[in-house]
Design a protein around this motif. Structure first.
Motif, PDB file in Angstrom:
ATOM      1  N   THR A 228       0.976  -1.186  -0.347  1.00 59.18           N
ATOM      2  CA  THR A 228       0.066  -0.044   0.200  1.00 59.18           C
ATOM      3  C   THR A 228       0.608   1.251   0.024  1.00 59.18           C
ATOM      4  O   THR A 228       1.996   1.489   0.583  1.00 59.18           O
ATOM      5  N   SER A 387     -13.335   4.544  -6.181  1.00 60.11           N
ATOM      6  CA  SER A 387     -12.795   3.716  -5.232  1.00 60.11           C
ATOM      7  C   SER A 387     -12.898   2.146  -6.187  1.00 60.11           C
ATOM      8  O   SER A 387     -13.311   2.081  -6.731  1.00 60.11           O
ATOM      9  N   VAL A 407      -5.428  -5.090  -6.638  1.00 62.79           N
ATOM     10  CA  VAL A 407      -5.473  -3.639  -5.912  1.00 62.79           C
ATOM     11  C   VAL A 407      -6.163  -3.325  -5.702  1.00 62.79           C
ATOM     12  O   VAL A 407      -7.124  -3.255  -6.863  1.00 62.79           O
ATOM     13  N   THR A 408      -5.975  -2.119  -5.317  1.00 62.23           N
ATOM     14  CA  THR A 408      -7.003  -1.238  -5.460  1.00 62.23           C
ATOM     15  C   THR A 408      -6.538   0.025  -5.158  1.00 62.23           C
ATOM     16  O   THR A 408      -5.673   0.455  -4.390  1.00 62.23           O
ATOM     17  N   THR A 444      -4.086   6.530  -4.393  1.00 64.47           N
ATOM     18  CA  THR A 444      -3.826   5.629  -3.479  1.00 64.47           C
ATOM     19  C   THR A 444      -4.165   4.360  -3.881  1.00 64.47           C
ATOM     20  O   THR A 444      -4.859   3.894  -4.619  1.00 64.47           O
ATOM     21  N   SER A 446      -4.054   0.720  -2.688  1.00 61.03           N
ATOM     22  CA  SER A 446      -3.569  -0.533  -1.154  1.00 61.03           C
ATOM     23  C   SER A 446      -3.974  -1.981  -1.512  1.00 61.03           C
ATOM     24  O   SER A 446      -4.187  -2.543  -2.716  1.00 61.03           O
TER      25      SER A 446
END
Length: 448
Positions: A228, A387, A407-408, A444, A446
């Motif tokens: 992350t 997201s 992944v996100t 971001t 994650s």
């Protein structure tokens, strides 16, 4: 059967039956699809269809009904049903046809290739088969296939209304696709590739599509997660288009009027970097979403939604513009089908191309994520939160280093728009929403 004459006749009969205004939207279509798997024909369908929708207005009340039965009895029942529905509907001041009194000169947008309707079935099957065979030949790690296929179709569209508009046009299309499966060390990956064109002569060769599909799935082998972190994210053009579809949805004038868009208060403001110019153009010759007129019968046009980062307009159809008032006018963005009344939509929505190739964009990133697939809805149109699941390739020192999965990526749409630093040159119109590759400064990611 002369469908223009039929549409005009139904409008006239609806008027005689009591409608103050009426319009008919009619489509007659043919459709062919063949699916190949491991060289064998698994599915083959060929069909013809026709349908029309009648919209009537009476005392500012609207009624709508549709049918695929064009017999005189069925059409008489259709008219009666639409008028009955109008009598029990709510009265709304925005109801009614657009104020057009005649049929404008309709441009030839090169949407129709008569050859599409004459391609022999054997040739269509052969193109699907050669697409899959090309994928298998690329690499021995291509061990299976979820199928390859060829599709084609033609559509004749007619719109007539009681204000004197009568318009029609032919359109056609053909496509080829492949979904190979690759395996290495007991782990499998699947991916796909496709091509679309209005004419057979413009369709990319099935062999090239199959080879690209194979290359896409091969580069996914050995995929891993990453820690992350915050890092630059590059959206490959195929997935990049999804962001612009969501931005356009947030610019829907009805959504804005209801206060359900995160962009509702941003008209005239800089919401993106100067690299961002977002356009919707229904007049693109040969465009996937092109049409000479919209679902209200207004001529399509080129609308610049975001210009060099500045939000210039919201999208309206006739009804919504009247409801909003205050000088709002239709942007000629009414979309409809025979089974529905007009609603706001785009035609050919695209981000204008930039000046760097995708390779040059990647070369300028020391560490980041090149996204090639997205999973999930993406943006919340009310809040602008973003997201979604993603996979792709990790960038190290300006090069694609290894595949990444599970992944996100997250941010807000406004933060993403204001972080677009580079836009690619690789704009291609394979769908009605198109985009070149572009890079967002930071999101971001994650993972582990």
């Amino acid at each position: 059967m002369n469908y223009e004459e039929l549409a005009v006749q139904i409008v006239a009969e609806a008027r005689r039956a009591g409608a103050a205004e009426a319009d008919v939207y009619l489509q007659a279509a043919t459709d062919f699809n063949v699916e190949i798997r491991k060289g064998q024909v698994e599915k083959l369908t060929q069909a013809g269809s026709k349908a029309l929708g009648l919209r009537v207005f009476k005392d500012k009340r609207m009624g709508f009904a549709s049918t695929s039965d064009f017999s005189p009895t069925a059409l008489s029942q259709l008219i009666a049903r639409a008028l009955t529905l109008a009598e029990v509907a709510d009265r709304r001041e925005e109801n009614g046809l657009p104020d057009i009194a005649s049929t404008p000169s309709l441009p030839d947008l090169h949407l129709y290739d008569p050859q599409i309707a004459t391609i022999p079935t054997e040739q269509k099957i052969a193109m699907a088969r050669s697409c899959e065979e090309a994928a298998f030949r690329t690499d021995p790690r291509i061990t299976n296939s979820e199928g390859a296929g060829f599709g084609s179709g033609t559509t004749y569209t007619v719109l007539a209304n009681s204000n004197g508009f009568v318009g029609s046009y032919h359109s056609s299309g053909c496509s080829v696709y492949c979904q190979p499966l690759a395996e290495e060390e007991g782990k499998k990956q699947v991916d796909y590739e496709w091509a679309f064109a209005r004419s057979l002569a413009d369709l990319e060769s099935p062999e090239e599509v199959g080879q690209r599909a194979a290359q896409r799935v091969l580069r996914k082998l050995g995929a891993r997660k990453v820690p992350t972190q915050h890092a630059p994210v590059v959206f490959e053009r195929r997935v990049a288009a999804r962001l612009w579809a969501q931005v356009a949805a947030a610019l829907d004038g009805d959504r804005v009027h209801k206060g359900m868009s995160f962009l509702k208060d941003c008209l005239g403001e800089s919401i993106a970097t100067p690299q961002v110019t977002l356009i919707d153009d229904g007049t693109l010759p040969g465009g996937v979403g092109s049409a000479p007129f919209d679902g209200d019968g207004l001529p399509t046009q080129r609308n610049v939604l975001i210009e060099a980062g500045v939000l210039r307009m919201f999208l309206y159809d006739t009804e919504t513009a009247r409801k909003v008032g205050g000088g709002a006018r239709s942007t000629h963005n009414a979309r409809r089908s025979p089974g529905s009344v007009p609603g706001i939509g785009t035609f050919n929505l695209f981000l204008a191309a930039g000046s760097l190739t995708p390779e040059e964009i990647i070369q300028q990133i020391s560490r980041g994520f090149f996204v090639t697939d997205l999973m999930g809805t993406g943006a919340n149109l009310v809040t602008g939160d973003y997201s979604t699941g993603a996979s792709g390739l990790w960038i190290e020192n300006g090069e694609l280093a290894y595949p990444v999965e599970e992944v996100t990526i997250a941010s807000t749409v406004l933060h993403m728009l204001q972080g677009i630093e580079r836009v690619g040159t690789d704009l291609a119109f394979q769908t009605s929403v198109a985009s070149p590759t572009f890079q967002v400064a930071e999101m971001t990611i994650s993972g582990l």
